[in-house]
Scaffold this motif. Structure first.
Motif, PDB file in Angstrom:
ATOM      1  N   ALA A  78      60.085 -18.858  -3.401  1.00 23.14           N
ATOM      2  CA  ALA A  78      60.529 -18.345  -1.821  1.00 23.14           C
ATOM      3  C   ALA A  78      61.369 -17.806  -1.553  1.00 23.14           C
ATOM      4  O   ALA A  78      62.141 -16.787  -0.504  1.00 23.14           O
ATOM      5  CB  ALA A  78      60.275 -19.860  -0.631  1.00 23.14           C
ATOM      6  N   ALA A  79      62.624 -18.693  -2.454  1.00 20.03           N
ATOM      7  CA  ALA A  79      64.055 -18.029  -2.004  1.00 20.03           C
ATOM      8  C   ALA A  79      64.382 -16.732  -2.168  1.00 20.03           C
ATOM      9  O   ALA A  79      64.411 -16.112  -1.966  1.00 20.03           O
ATOM     10  CB  ALA A  79      64.874 -19.554  -2.942  1.00 20.03           C
ATOM     11  N   GLU A  80      63.421 -16.368  -3.798  1.00 15.83           N
ATOM     12  CA  GLU A  80      63.598 -15.214  -4.444  1.00 15.83           C
ATOM     13  C   GLU A  80      62.955 -13.950  -3.644  1.00 15.83           C
ATOM     14  O   GLU A  80      63.850 -12.905  -3.780  1.00 15.83           O
ATOM     15  CB  GLU A  80      62.898 -15.338  -5.515  1.00 15.83           C
ATOM     16  CG  GLU A  80      64.044 -16.150  -6.802  1.00 15.83           C
ATOM     17  CD  GLU A  80      63.329 -15.818  -8.038  1.00 15.83           C
ATOM     18  OE1 GLU A  80      62.236 -15.099  -8.226  1.00 15.83           O
ATOM     19  OE2 GLU A  80      64.026 -16.465  -8.829  1.00 15.83           O
ATOM     20  N   ILE A  81      61.803 -14.275  -2.935  1.00 12.48           N
ATOM     21  CA  ILE A  81      61.483 -13.316  -1.862  1.00 12.48           C
ATOM     22  C   ILE A  81      62.241 -13.255  -0.807  1.00 12.48           C
ATOM     23  O   ILE A  81      62.455 -12.217  -0.457  1.00 12.48           O
ATOM     24  CB  ILE A  81      59.631 -14.108  -1.940  1.00 12.48           C
ATOM     25  CG1 ILE A  81      59.456 -14.071  -2.913  1.00 12.48           C
ATOM     26  CG2 ILE A  81      59.586 -13.250  -0.751  1.00 12.48           C
ATOM     27  CD1 ILE A  81      57.970 -14.605  -2.458  1.00 12.48           C
ATOM     28  N   ALA A  82      62.890 -14.005  -0.350  1.00 17.82           N
ATOM     29  CA  ALA A  82      63.914 -14.200   0.878  1.00 17.82           C
ATOM     30  C   ALA A  82      65.429 -13.427   0.848  1.00 17.82           C
ATOM     31  O   ALA A  82      65.968 -12.576   1.091  1.00 17.82           O
ATOM     32  CB  ALA A  82      64.270 -14.853   1.308  1.00 17.82           C
ATOM     33  N   ALA A  83      65.462 -13.292  -0.707  1.00 16.74           N
ATOM     34  CA  ALA A  83      66.707 -12.055  -1.215  1.00 16.74           C
ATOM     35  C   ALA A  83      66.041 -10.986  -1.422  1.00 16.74           C
ATOM     36  O   ALA A  83      66.933 -10.104  -0.836  1.00 16.74           O
ATOM     37  CB  ALA A  83      67.885 -13.125  -2.254  1.00 16.74           C
ATOM     38  N   GLU A  84      65.321 -10.932  -1.670  1.00 18.06           N
ATOM     39  CA  GLU A  84      64.326  -9.382  -1.897  1.00 18.06           C
ATOM     40  C   GLU A  84      64.367  -9.187  -0.722  1.00 18.06           C
ATOM     41  O   GLU A  84      64.986  -7.816  -0.743  1.00 18.06           O
ATOM     42  CB  GLU A  84      63.112  -9.489  -3.068  1.00 18.06           C
ATOM     43  CG  GLU A  84      63.755  -9.852  -4.342  1.00 18.06           C
ATOM     44  CD  GLU A  84      62.720 -10.307  -5.181  1.00 18.06           C
ATOM     45  OE1 GLU A  84      61.503  -9.633  -4.464  1.00 18.06           O
ATOM     46  OE2 GLU A  84      63.062 -10.631  -6.520  1.00 18.06           O
ATOM     47  N   THR A  85      64.033  -9.278   0.314  1.00 22.52           N
ATOM     48  CA  THR A  85      63.402  -9.437   1.245  1.00 22.52           C
ATOM     49  C   THR A  85      65.161  -8.510   2.380  1.00 22.52           C
ATOM     50  O   THR A  85      65.066  -7.824   2.846  1.00 22.52           O
ATOM     51  CB  THR A  85      62.634  -9.473   2.240  1.00 22.52           C
ATOM     52  OG1 THR A  85      63.575 -10.951   2.388  1.00 22.52           O
ATOM     53  CG2 THR A  85      61.515 -10.466   1.554  1.00 22.52           C
ATOM     54  N   GLU A  86      65.685  -9.976   2.095  1.00 23.09           N
ATOM     55  CA  GLU A  86      67.008  -8.901   2.699  1.00 23.09           C
ATOM     56  C   GLU A  86      67.847  -8.548   2.035  1.00 23.09           C
ATOM     57  O   GLU A  86      69.914  -7.428   2.196  1.00 23.09           O
ATOM     58  CB  GLU A  86      68.305  -9.954   2.527  1.00 23.09           C
ATOM     59  CG  GLU A  86      67.660 -11.478   3.447  1.00 23.09           C
ATOM     60  CD  GLU A  86      67.755 -10.695   4.719  1.00 23.09           C
ATOM     61  OE1 GLU A  86      68.948  -9.588   5.341  1.00 23.09           O
ATOM     62  OE2 GLU A  86      67.298 -11.691   5.891  1.00 23.09           O
ATOM     63  N   GLY A 127      70.122  -9.415  -9.020  1.00 22.32           N
ATOM     64  CA  GLY A 127      71.475 -10.012  -8.430  1.00 22.32           C
ATOM     65  C   GLY A 127      71.859 -10.797  -7.655  1.00 22.32           C
ATOM     66  O   GLY A 127      72.480 -10.995  -6.565  1.00 22.32           O
ATOM     67  N   TRP A 128      70.981 -12.084  -7.945  1.00 23.28           N
ATOM     68  CA  TRP A 128      71.444 -13.278  -7.753  1.00 23.28           C
ATOM     69  C   TRP A 128      71.305 -14.229  -9.241  1.00 23.28           C
ATOM     70  O   TRP A 128      71.280 -14.047  -9.703  1.00 23.28           O
ATOM     71  CB  TRP A 128      70.454 -14.259  -6.513  1.00 23.28           C
ATOM     72  CG  TRP A 128      69.057 -14.234  -7.435  1.00 23.28           C
ATOM     73  CD1 TRP A 128      68.618 -14.937  -7.955  1.00 23.28           C
ATOM     74  CD2 TRP A 128      68.113 -13.431  -7.539  1.00 23.28           C
ATOM     75  NE1 TRP A 128      67.148 -14.645  -8.602  1.00 23.28           N
ATOM     76  CE2 TRP A 128      66.976 -13.845  -7.315  1.00 23.28           C
ATOM     77  CE3 TRP A 128      68.157 -12.040  -6.257  1.00 23.28           C
ATOM     78  CZ2 TRP A 128      65.413 -13.286  -8.196  1.00 23.28           C
ATOM     79  CZ3 TRP A 128      67.286 -11.798  -6.484  1.00 23.28           C
ATOM     80  CH2 TRP A 128      65.000 -11.957  -7.081  1.00 23.28           C
TER      81      TRP A 128
END
Length: 169
Positions: free
Chosen positions: A125-133, A139-140
């Protein structure tokens, strides 16, 4: 004085005497039967009186037993209600315990250039949130996949960091 009785009269008197004796014998037999019947009736009355006394005693015991059983029934009903309440409380405790056991022991914090961006239940969920931003797929930085975090945290655009919940585990 001599009494003169005719033969016919004498025979009639003898016949009456025989009838009277028969009647007296019949009355004596009837009296004996009545006496026997009275004795049997008295015995039956005594037996009936004894039976009534036994039945009265049995009725008193049955009433006492019924009162005792009614008290026990009332106690069992109250106990049943308490048991039902206890079962309901146990079910509630079990539900709460299961919910607490189902809680994750940590969350994933998404940092953008060292600043808190969001908190997530799973790393995905954290990776998806970063990708949507707009973060690229690679890149993380995740401390668990690399040996050490870079020195200046602000140099890394996105960092996912697991944070334990609820004290020490």
């Amino acid at each position: 004085m001599i009494a003169v009785i005719r033969t016919r009269t004498l025979n009639a008197l003898r016949g009456d005497l025989a009838k009277a004796r028969e009647a007296a014998d019949a009355a004596a037999r009837s009296s004996e039967q009545d006496h026997l019947a009275a004795g049997l009736a008295a015995d039956a009355a005594i037996r009936a009186e004894n039976t009534v006394e036994r039945l009265d005693d049995a009725l008193a015991r049955a009433r006492a037993d019924a009162a005792r059983l009614e008290g026990e029934l009332e106690t069992l009903r109250a106990q049943s209600l308490l048991d039902t309440e206890d079962r309901q409380a146990l079910r509630t405790l079990l539900r709460v315990t299961r919910k607490q056991n189902d809680r994750p022991d940590h969350v994933f914090v998404l940092l953008r250039r060292g600043q808190l961006h969001s908190v997530h239940a799973t790393r995905d969920a954290a990776e998806i949130a970063a990708e949507t931003e707009g973060a690229p797929r690679d890149g993380w930085f995740t401390p668990s996949t690399h040996a050490a975090a870079p020195d200046p945290a602000a140099d890394v655009p996105w960092v996912i960091r697991p944070v334990p919940l609820g004290g020490t585990r």
